[in-house]
Design a protein around this motif. Structure first.
Motif, PDB file in Angstrom:
ATOM      1  N   ARG A  21      32.902 -70.962  30.865  1.00 58.77           N
ATOM      2  CA  ARG A  21      33.774 -70.755  32.014  1.00 58.77           C
ATOM      3  C   ARG A  21      33.747 -69.310  32.494  1.00 58.77           C
ATOM      4  O   ARG A  21      34.165 -69.010  33.600  1.00 58.77           O
ATOM      5  CB  ARG A  21      35.216 -71.148  31.665  1.00 58.77           C
ATOM      6  N   LYS A  22      33.245 -68.397  31.680  1.00 55.34           N
ATOM      7  CA  LYS A  22      33.199 -66.990  32.050  1.00 55.34           C
ATOM      8  C   LYS A  22      32.019 -66.742  32.994  1.00 55.34           C
ATOM      9  O   LYS A  22      30.914 -67.219  32.753  1.00 55.34           O
ATOM     10  CB  LYS A  22      33.054 -66.129  30.791  1.00 55.34           C
ATOM     11  N   LEU A  23      32.282 -66.002  34.047  1.00 54.54           N
ATOM     12  CA  LEU A  23      31.237 -65.657  35.004  1.00 54.54           C
ATOM     13  C   LEU A  23      30.165 -64.813  34.334  1.00 54.54           C
ATOM     14  O   LEU A  23      30.471 -63.836  33.642  1.00 54.54           O
ATOM     15  CB  LEU A  23      31.840 -64.892  36.190  1.00 54.54           C
ATOM     16  N   LEU A  24      28.922 -65.199  34.517  1.00 56.91           N
ATOM     17  CA  LEU A  24      27.801 -64.451  33.962  1.00 56.91           C
ATOM     18  C   LEU A  24      27.461 -63.311  34.915  1.00 56.91           C
ATOM     19  O   LEU A  24      27.024 -63.541  36.032  1.00 56.91           O
ATOM     20  CB  LEU A  24      26.588 -65.370  33.782  1.00 56.91           C
ATOM     21  N   SER A  25      27.721 -62.095  34.486  1.00 58.42           N
ATOM     22  CA  SER A  25      27.369 -60.947  35.323  1.00 58.42           C
ATOM     23  C   SER A  25      26.342 -60.109  34.574  1.00 58.42           C
ATOM     24  O   SER A  25      26.426 -59.923  33.362  1.00 58.42           O
ATOM     25  CB  SER A  25      28.606 -60.112  35.662  1.00 58.42           C
ATOM     26  N   LEU A  26      25.364 -59.640  35.310  1.00 61.44           N
ATOM     27  CA  LEU A  26      24.277 -58.864  34.734  1.00 61.44           C
ATOM     28  C   LEU A  26      24.339 -57.432  35.239  1.00 61.44           C
ATOM     29  O   LEU A  26      24.831 -57.163  36.338  1.00 61.44           O
ATOM     30  CB  LEU A  26      22.934 -59.497  35.102  1.00 61.44           C
ATOM     31  N   GLU A  27      23.806 -56.530  34.450  1.00 60.50           N
ATOM     32  CA  GLU A  27      23.794 -55.120  34.838  1.00 60.50           C
ATOM     33  C   GLU A  27      23.008 -54.948  36.138  1.00 60.50           C
ATOM     34  O   GLU A  27      21.927 -55.514  36.309  1.00 60.50           O
ATOM     35  CB  GLU A  27      23.140 -54.286  33.724  1.00 60.50           C
ATOM     36  N   GLY A  28      23.566 -54.201  37.058  1.00 60.02           N
ATOM     37  CA  GLY A  28      22.905 -53.960  38.342  1.00 60.02           C
ATOM     38  C   GLY A  28      22.914 -55.172  39.259  1.00 60.02           C
ATOM     39  O   GLY A  28      22.139 -55.234  40.218  1.00 60.02           O
ATOM     40  N   ASP A  29      23.778 -56.130  38.978  1.00 54.97           N
ATOM     41  CA  ASP A  29      23.848 -57.367  39.748  1.00 54.97           C
ATOM     42  C   ASP A  29      24.289 -57.098  41.188  1.00 54.97           C
ATOM     43  O   ASP A  29      25.078 -56.202  41.454  1.00 54.97           O
ATOM     44  CB  ASP A  29      24.872 -58.296  39.093  1.00 54.97           C
ATOM     45  N   THR A  30      23.778 -57.904  42.091  1.00 56.86           N
ATOM     46  CA  THR A  30      24.239 -57.867  43.483  1.00 56.86           C
ATOM     47  C   THR A  30      24.928 -59.201  43.774  1.00 56.86           C
ATOM     48  O   THR A  30      24.732 -60.190  43.049  1.00 56.86           O
ATOM     49  CB  THR A  30      23.064 -57.695  44.457  1.00 56.86           C
TER      50      THR A  30
END
Length: 95
Positions: A21-30
């Motif tokens: 359920r947690k949003l997958l965010s990546l480094e430098g994401d747009t």
């Protein structure tokens, strides 16, 4: 993975496929990259229903885009009667 789903369904088992359920965010994401990733995840999840060669007795889908894609893309539902909700955000469709 679809073959394993079918094997379990044929054996009378209930199959559960889920994402965190947690949003997958990546480094430098747009925002654009994040939206594309959400679309790919949704496509992958809905394909696990859409590629089945057998019809499950029921499908429970929780969420927004992914559950909509499961209904409209994987199950090819063109029209449904919404009977109500099991829980907030979990509608019951009669197809």
């Amino acid at each position: 993975m679809v073959a394993k789903e079918e094997e379990l369904l044929k054996a009378g088992k209930t199959v559960v496929v889920y994402t965190r359920r947690k949003l997958l965010s990546l480094e430098g994401d747009t925002k654009k990259a994040a939206l594309e990733r959400v679309g790919k995840i949704s496509d992958a999840v809905q394909s696990l229903v859409g590629k089945l060669n057998i019809t499950p007795a029921f499908v429970v889908a929780k969420g927004g885009i992914t559950s909509s894609d499961i209904g409209t893309k994987a199950l090819r539902v063109k029209r449904a009667l919404v009977l109500g909700q099991i829980q907030p955000g979990i509608p019951v469709w009669e197809t």
